[in-house]
Scaffold this active site. Structure first.
Site, mmCIF file in Angstrom:
data_model
loop_
_atom_site.group_PDB
_atom_site.id
_atom_site.type_symbol
_atom_site.label_atom_id
_atom_site.label_comp_id
_atom_site.label_asym_id
_atom_site.label_seq_id
_atom_site.Cartn_x
_atom_site.Cartn_y
_atom_site.Cartn_z
ATOM 1 N N LYS A 72 0.852 -1.184 0.000
ATOM 2 C CA LYS A 72 0.000 0.000 0.000
ATOM 3 C C LYS A 72 0.892 1.240 0.000
ATOM 4 O O LYS A 72 1.970 1.233 0.623
ATOM 5 C CB LYS A 72 -0.880 -0.047 1.255
ATOM 6 C CG LYS A 72 -1.886 1.079 1.391
ATOM 7 C CD LYS A 72 -2.740 0.854 2.645
ATOM 8 C CE LYS A 72 -3.770 1.934 2.877
ATOM 9 N NZ LYS A 72 -4.616 1.647 4.062
ATOM 10 N N SER A 147 -9.511 1.733 3.201
ATOM 11 C CA SER A 147 -8.681 2.535 2.342
ATOM 12 C C SER A 147 -7.689 1.716 1.507
ATOM 13 O O SER A 147 -7.152 2.239 0.534
ATOM 14 C CB SER A 147 -7.894 3.544 3.192
ATOM 15 O OG SER A 147 -7.060 2.877 4.107
ATOM 16 N N SER A 171 -9.588 -0.803 7.281
ATOM 17 C CA SER A 171 -9.048 -0.589 5.931
ATOM 18 C C SER A 171 -8.432 -1.809 5.262
ATOM 19 O O SER A 171 -8.145 -1.754 4.073
ATOM 20 C CB SER A 171 -8.015 0.526 5.953
ATOM 21 O OG SER A 171 -8.674 1.747 5.862
#
Ligand code: GLN
Length: 474
Positions: A72, A147, A171
């Protein structure tokens, strides 16, 4: 695409790390439409693959030789750019690698690129990225969740074996549920946060998203453990997480939470599915009981008071001087701060900085921040009390399946978006580990996950519980 299968081929000489990397690079290119990746570390990945192949030829295997991992865009890799999907970190390069990433590489993993996410990990749809939305591989008109949306979509589309995400309020698990993959939020302190761009420091954890339990378990096992660079990382021994198939004859004691299943936002099909799961477990002789958890309505508000407070302080460092973006409209120090921050941050991040600054301000500190801390304590205590009697807690991962990109209801009212995390924030507030496993298929064609929450530092038991849930659905 499972690492186990590839590993067998690697050991027998039928395949190489370089083959694997080339295959992933081709796949990533062919699915550029998804917008999962912000950058592909092509040269670096090829070089790493060649290094690992050289070791393999000498018979030197790491636990993760040739495992292709995406990270990420809020996790640092030395010498590469990292932006938290924000304009404010434009052009910034990591000065060191996250400990979690270092540990993966030391066992032979290959980092393939950085994935799109909501700006500073704030969001539930990946629509808050400064670099465009990500499509859900199951339906391009829908969000992948957030996210860690790019990570979940990349794994679901078979672009890498595993992707790392970060989970502050859901997330990892929420996008895992939306994209039909496994997502793990470890116990707070299980994985070092060194090299993770901070959002809510007392909530954040790095964890894996994968297509199966084996890959998630082995990655977590490698990343976990004490790290001198993060004082909140725990000395608690890391047990083997990959041995979840070892059978346990003893029936399990399982709790499900009354208020969760009765919650009004829960999709009726997901509710029916959960009730069926409960029945199946009972039929097999497990003890499954309803437990009351009266704080459900306080979860999301408490989460938003405390995490925005932490975020407002964590994000103060982006001042246009130390990192990344600086406004070219500024004329002195004050205007450098103001203009760089005004231009560099997106609207959701600004909203949270303001909210966090407000709840910490001297006049309101007691009314919001300290009260939030007290409620967090209540939630923690009640949760640990449940684990005195039960091996794990079973809940839906998300109240609904993935919604449409640009959905009006979510865009119009931010609390609709915040309520997407109603079942996931619990584990972050309490500190417990939780996993989302893709068991459900909705009649609208979308997958959804089932969440297992376990006692603190019982990741081993959590994987066993996940395996049990998989096996009753075979
Ligand atoms: N969706 C939640 C939020 O917007 C959770 C984010 C996260 O876990 N990083 O804050």
């Amino acid at each position: 695409m499972t690492y186990r299968e590839f590993r067998a081929r690697l050991e027998s000489g039928e395949s190489t790390c370089s083959d694997m990397v080339e295959r992933c690079l081709r796949q990533i290119e062919s699915r550029a439409d998804l917008n999962c990746f912000l950058e592909i570390f092509e040269e670096r990945a090829r070089r790493r693959a060649a290094e690992e192949d050289a070791k393999v030829r000498k018979g030197e295997f790491g636990k993760l030789s040739g495992m292709v991992i995406a990270i990420k865009d809020n996790i640092c890799l030395k010498g590469e750019r990292v932006s938290a999907s924000s304009k404010i970190l434009e052009g910034f390069e990591s000065l060191f690698s996250a400990t979690a990433v270092e540990r993966l590489e030391a066992e032979g993993a290959i980092i393939i690129g950085r994935t799109n996410c909501d700006e500073f990990a704030m969001g539930s749809s990946n629509e808050n990225s400064a670099y465009g939305e990500v499509q859900n591989p199951h339906d391009p008109s829908r969000v992948p969740g957030g996210s860690s949306g790019g990570s979940a979509a990349a794994v679901a589309a078979g672009l890498c074996h595993v992707a790392l995400g970060s989970d502050t309020g859901g997330s990892i698990r929420q996008p895992a549920s939306f994209c039909g993959v496994v997502g793990v939020k470890p116990t707070y302190g299980r994985v070092s946060r060194s090299g993770l761009i901070a959002y809510g420091s007392s909530f954040d954890q790095i964890g894996p998203l994968a297509n199966n339990l084996d890959d998630a378990a082995i990655c977590l096992e490698v990343m976990a453990g004490k790290d001198e660079k993060d004082n909140t990382s725990s000395h608690t021994e890391v047990r083997g997480y990959g041995n979840f198939r070892e059978s346990e004859e003893k029936p399990k004691r399982i709790a499900y939470l009354k208020e969760y299943l009765e919650s009004e936002g829960l999709d009726p099909e997901i509710k029916t599915f959960m009730l069926e799961q409960i029945q199946k477990l009972k039929d097999l002789g497990h003890v499954v009981e309803e437990v009351s958890f009266p704080y459900l309505d306080y979860m999301v508000p408490t989460y938003y008071v405390l995490t925005t407070a932490e975020a407002s302080s964590n994000l103060a460092r982006y001042d246009g001087v130390h990192f990344g973006y600086r406004s070219d409209q500024s004329s002195d120090l004050e205007s450098t701060y103001i203009k760089s921050r005004s231009e560099g941050f997106g609207p959701e991040v600004k909203r949270r900085i303001m909210l966090g600054t407000f709840v910490l301000s001297s006049g309101y500190y007691d009314a919001y921040y300290s009260r939030g801390q007290k409620v967090r304590r209540l939630i923690k205590d009640r949760t640990q009390e449940i684990f005195k009697n039960y091996d794990f807690i079973l809940t839906p991962s998300t109240p609904k399946t993935a919604f449409k990109i640009g959905d009006e209801e979510h865009a119009k009212d931010v609390t609709v978006m915040y309520l997407e995390d109603i079942f996931t924030v619990h584990a972050n507030l309490a500190g417990n580990p939780a996993i989302s496993i893709p068991l459900g298929n909705h009649s609208n064609g979308m997958p959804f996950g089932v969440q297992i929450m376990s006692p603190v530092f019982d990741e081993q038991g959590m994987f066993k519980a996940a395996h049990l849930m998989n096996s009753i659905n075979d």
